[in-house]
Design a protein around this motif. Structure first.
Motif, PDB file in Angstrom:
ATOM      1  N   ALA A 134       0.832  -1.205   0.000  1.00  0.00           N
ATOM      2  CA  ALA A 134       0.000   0.000   0.000  1.00  0.00           C
ATOM      3  C   ALA A 134       0.870   1.260   0.000  1.00  0.00           C
ATOM      4  O   ALA A 134       0.560   2.234  -0.703  1.00  0.00           O
ATOM      5  N   ASP A 135       1.947   1.251   0.767  1.00  0.00           N
ATOM      6  CA  ASP A 135       2.883   2.382   0.759  1.00  0.00           C
ATOM      7  C   ASP A 135       3.448   2.611  -0.638  1.00  0.00           C
ATOM      8  O   ASP A 135       3.529   3.753  -1.119  1.00  0.00           O
ATOM      9  N   LEU A 136       3.858   1.523  -1.295  1.00  0.00           N
ATOM     10  CA  LEU A 136       4.449   1.622  -2.632  1.00  0.00           C
ATOM     11  C   LEU A 136       3.429   2.138  -3.647  1.00  0.00           C
ATOM     12  O   LEU A 136       3.741   2.991  -4.491  1.00  0.00           O
ATOM     13  N   LEU A 137       2.215   1.639  -3.570  1.00  0.00           N
ATOM     14  CA  LEU A 137       1.176   2.074  -4.501  1.00  0.00           C
ATOM     15  C   LEU A 137       0.859   3.552  -4.308  1.00  0.00           C
ATOM     16  O   LEU A 137       0.743   4.314  -5.286  1.00  0.00           O
ATOM     17  N   GLN A 138       0.714   3.970  -3.058  1.00  0.00           N
ATOM     18  CA  GLN A 138       0.430   5.383  -2.795  1.00  0.00           C
ATOM     19  C   GLN A 138       1.579   6.272  -3.266  1.00  0.00           C
ATOM     20  O   GLN A 138       1.351   7.363  -3.807  1.00  0.00           O
ATOM     21  N   ASP A 139       2.784   5.802  -3.093  1.00  0.00           N
ATOM     22  CA  ASP A 139       3.953   6.558  -3.541  1.00  0.00           C
ATOM     23  C   ASP A 139       3.920   6.751  -5.056  1.00  0.00           C
ATOM     24  O   ASP A 139       4.177   7.852  -5.557  1.00  0.00           O
ATOM     25  N   TRP A 140       3.582   5.698  -5.794  1.00  0.00           N
ATOM     26  CA  TRP A 140       3.502   5.801  -7.249  1.00  0.00           C
ATOM     27  C   TRP A 140       2.398   6.772  -7.671  1.00  0.00           C
ATOM     28  O   TRP A 140       2.603   7.590  -8.564  1.00  0.00           O
ATOM     29  N   VAL A 141       1.244   6.673  -7.027  1.00  0.00           N
ATOM     30  CA  VAL A 141       0.132   7.556  -7.394  1.00  0.00           C
ATOM     31  C   VAL A 141       0.480   9.013  -7.106  1.00  0.00           C
ATOM     32  O   VAL A 141       0.242   9.907  -7.929  1.00  0.00           O
ATOM     33  N   GLU A 142       1.067   9.269  -5.934  1.00  0.00           N
ATOM     34  CA  GLU A 142       1.415  10.640  -5.566  1.00  0.00           C
ATOM     35  C   GLU A 142       2.484  11.218  -6.484  1.00  0.00           C
ATOM     36  O   GLU A 142       2.422  12.385  -6.872  1.00  0.00           O
ATOM     37  N   ASP A 143       3.470  10.402  -6.838  1.00  0.00           N
ATOM     38  CA  ASP A 143       4.592  10.899  -7.641  1.00  0.00           C
ATOM     39  C   ASP A 143       4.270  11.032  -9.124  1.00  0.00           C
ATOM     40  O   ASP A 143       4.865  11.873  -9.809  1.00  0.00           O
ATOM     41  N   THR A 144       3.375  10.204  -9.641  1.00  0.00           N
ATOM     42  CA  THR A 144       3.170  10.162 -11.093  1.00  0.00           C
ATOM     43  C   THR A 144       1.857  10.763 -11.550  1.00  0.00           C
ATOM     44  O   THR A 144       1.730  11.163 -12.706  1.00  0.00           O
ATOM     45  N   GLY A 145       0.842  10.805 -10.684  1.00  0.00           N
ATOM     46  CA  GLY A 145      -0.465  11.319 -11.086  1.00  0.00           C
ATOM     47  C   GLY A 145      -1.361  10.294 -11.732  1.00  0.00           C
ATOM     48  O   GLY A 145      -2.426  10.645 -12.265  1.00  0.00           O
ATOM     49  N   ILE A 146      -0.971   9.011 -11.720  1.00  0.00           N
ATOM     50  CA  ILE A 146      -1.851   7.977 -12.251  1.00  0.00           C
ATOM     51  C   ILE A 146      -3.081   7.840 -11.362  1.00  0.00           C
ATOM     52  O   ILE A 146      -3.114   8.330 -10.234  1.00  0.00           O
ATOM     53  N   ASP A 147      -4.094   7.154 -11.885  1.00  0.00           N
ATOM     54  CA  ASP A 147      -5.330   6.950 -11.133  1.00  0.00           C
ATOM     55  C   ASP A 147      -5.423   5.557 -10.531  1.00  0.00           C
ATOM     56  O   ASP A 147      -6.238   5.333  -9.623  1.00  0.00           O
ATOM     57  N   GLY A 148      -4.649   4.628 -11.038  1.00  0.00           N
ATOM     58  CA  GLY A 148      -4.732   3.274 -10.522  1.00  0.00           C
ATOM     59  C   GLY A 148      -3.778   2.351 -11.239  1.00  0.00           C
ATOM     60  O   GLY A 148      -2.844   2.792 -11.923  1.00  0.00           O
TER      61      GLY A 148
END
Length: 467
Positions: free
Chosen positions: A377-391
């Motif tokens: 969950a930490d890794l997924l949130q990090d990717w979303v916050e850094d890249t702007g993807i939705d999922g």
């Protein structure tokens, strides 16, 4: 972070999909792909995890670039045999109430007139839960076997796709007006001919003069998915796609892609925030980091070196079988997936062939997240916050174990953090995803084809024909 994280399940009507060799694992179910229970069991599982959709990949053709032969693909079961994805829509829809069903179909190998009928039929039968993943195809073997001799050039395939979409918009959006279907038992009138129109399309690649064969389905045009990441692919996605997929292991490339797609969409007059961007990823998870790592190491013992390179060779058009394991990947101009070559040959990471095979053996071209529910969950949130993807468009290592693990460990953690759905919206897939109506919005280019008579008059005037 308040942004909700979305999941799709990335699957294919074949053995193993993107984890070649894992079909040998005693807990893997992908050998049952021919059985409807395989698909209905998976669909029910995904709906318990509130996945947006099951996204069904497809190829017309086979992977014969590696060592110049199909032998390795056949031995390893690498996306061959492969069955038709669209026929899975009905059983999946019957087994579920909300799950979206994304179907891949190519603009290169099927005529838009007949395909429009298949799309409308599926949208009717699923009550509006169909999405179409628009692909232009990248396998020479497919083009040869449908009598085309070989693939068109990469960018020209997108020219064909653009006209293909125009034909579909005319058929799905404009041929039958709202209110054309009367179902008037008293007067014996099923439909009003004055509200049903020939589309009169005569273009560079397609000549489709007549009427759509189906009455309007719940969404008319299914939700439009697209995964192009080359220059031509990004322009196409920004103009047409509602949901976009990207497949790269690099966070920096993902961030740049998201920024460009949203900027291009805004320039085209579309709402950039109404485009959902999903990144490819594979999750291996368990109760603890140690257990998840042990599971990953167990999976690796079944991964196929040759099978991974069969996929990589097919995607890039580069025969990795002609290199030694210690050779590095270099950029070569090909007619396959241009973005795949760029992702593997650019950036700071220098890949050896052996590293490429090991990385690609589980999950394909996206990042691999291994750990407990909290860690992932930490890794997924990090990717979303850094890249702007939705999922994330989640590939699997083991069917259906990977998705069960994600639903059992990761989804509850994301829900606890308030960043994952705890229920579905009612309505069609488009309504569930965007919260608006069932039809494409007026800002989408399909809107102009709803008045088909005006479109025909404009085309006639442009051609200098008498009105």
């Amino acid at each position: 972070m308040s942004k909700q994280i979305r999941f799709n399940a990335f699957e294919m009507n074949c053995i193993g999909h993107q984890s070649p060799g894992l079909w040998r694992h005693p807990r893997d179910r992908s050998g049952e792909y021919k059985d409807l229970e395989y698909w209905t069991d998976l669909a029910k599982l995904l709906e318990t995890g509130f996945f947006d959709a099951i996204f069904l990949a497809d190829v017309i053709g086979y992977y014969d670039v590696y060592k110049g032969s199909l032998d390795a693909a056949l031995r390893e079961g690498v996306q061959i045999p492969v069955n038709d994805p669209l026929q899975l829509a009905n059983p999946i829809a019957q087994a579920t109430r909300h799950l979206g069903i994304g179907i891949t179909a190519s603009t290169s190998f099927e005529h838009p007139y007949t395909f429009a009928r298949r799309l409308s039929t599926a949208d009717h039968h699923t009550r509006g839960r169909i999405g179409w993943n628009i692909v232009t195809s990248y396998l020479e073997s497919g083009a040869k076997n449908v009598g085309q001799g070989g693939l068109r050039s990469h960018d020209n395939r997108y020219d064909v796709a653009a006209e293909y979409l125009e034909v579909l918009y005319k058929l799905l959006e404009g041929s039958w007006e709202d209110g054309a279907v009367l179902r008037d038992r008293e007067r014996g009138l099923f439909a009003d001919p004055a509200k049903i129109h020939e589309i009169g399309h005569k273009g560079r690649y397609f000549d489709v003069p007549g009427y759509h064969l189906c009455e309007p389905s719940p969404q008319r045009t299914p939700v439009l998915f697209q995964a192009g990441a080359s220059g031509a692919g990004k322009a196409f996605a920004a103009g047409h796609a509602e949901c976009v997929f990207i497949s790269t292991p690099l966070k920096s490339a993902t961030k740049a892609y998201v920024k460009e797609i949203r900027e291009r969409a805004a320039a085209a007059g579309r709402d950039p925030d109404k485009i959902l961007i999903y990144a490819m990823a594979t999750i291996i998870t368990d109760e603890t980091d140690a257990k998840a790592r042990a599971k990953y190491e167990e999976y690796q013992r079944y991964a196929s070196y040759d099978g991974a390179l069969v996929l990589m060779s097919g995607w890039t058009g580069i025969d990795f079988g002609s290199y030694a394991p210690t050779d590095t990947v270099k950029k070569v101009r090909t007619n396959a997936i241009v973005s795949a070559v760029e992702h593997l040959s650019g950036g700071d990471k220098v890949w050896t062939i052996e590293e490429l095979a090991k990385w690609g053996g589980i999950g394909g071209m996206g990042p691999l997240f291994v750990g407990s529910g909290e860690t992932v969950a930490d890794l997924l949130q990090d990717w979303v916050e850094d890249t702007g993807i939705d999922g994330f468009n989640l590939a699997y290592a083991l069917a259906h174990e990977t998705f069960a693990d994600v639903i059992g460990h990761v989804v509850p953690e994301l829900q606890k953090r308030g960043v994952y759905a705890t229920g579905y919206r009612e309505g069609t897939l488009r309504e569930k995803l965007f919260g608006d109506g069932p039809r494409l919005p007026d800002s989408h280019p399909a809107h102009r084809y709803r008045d088909i008579e005006r479109v025909k008059r404009e085309a006639a005037a442009q051609a200098g024909e008498p009105d």
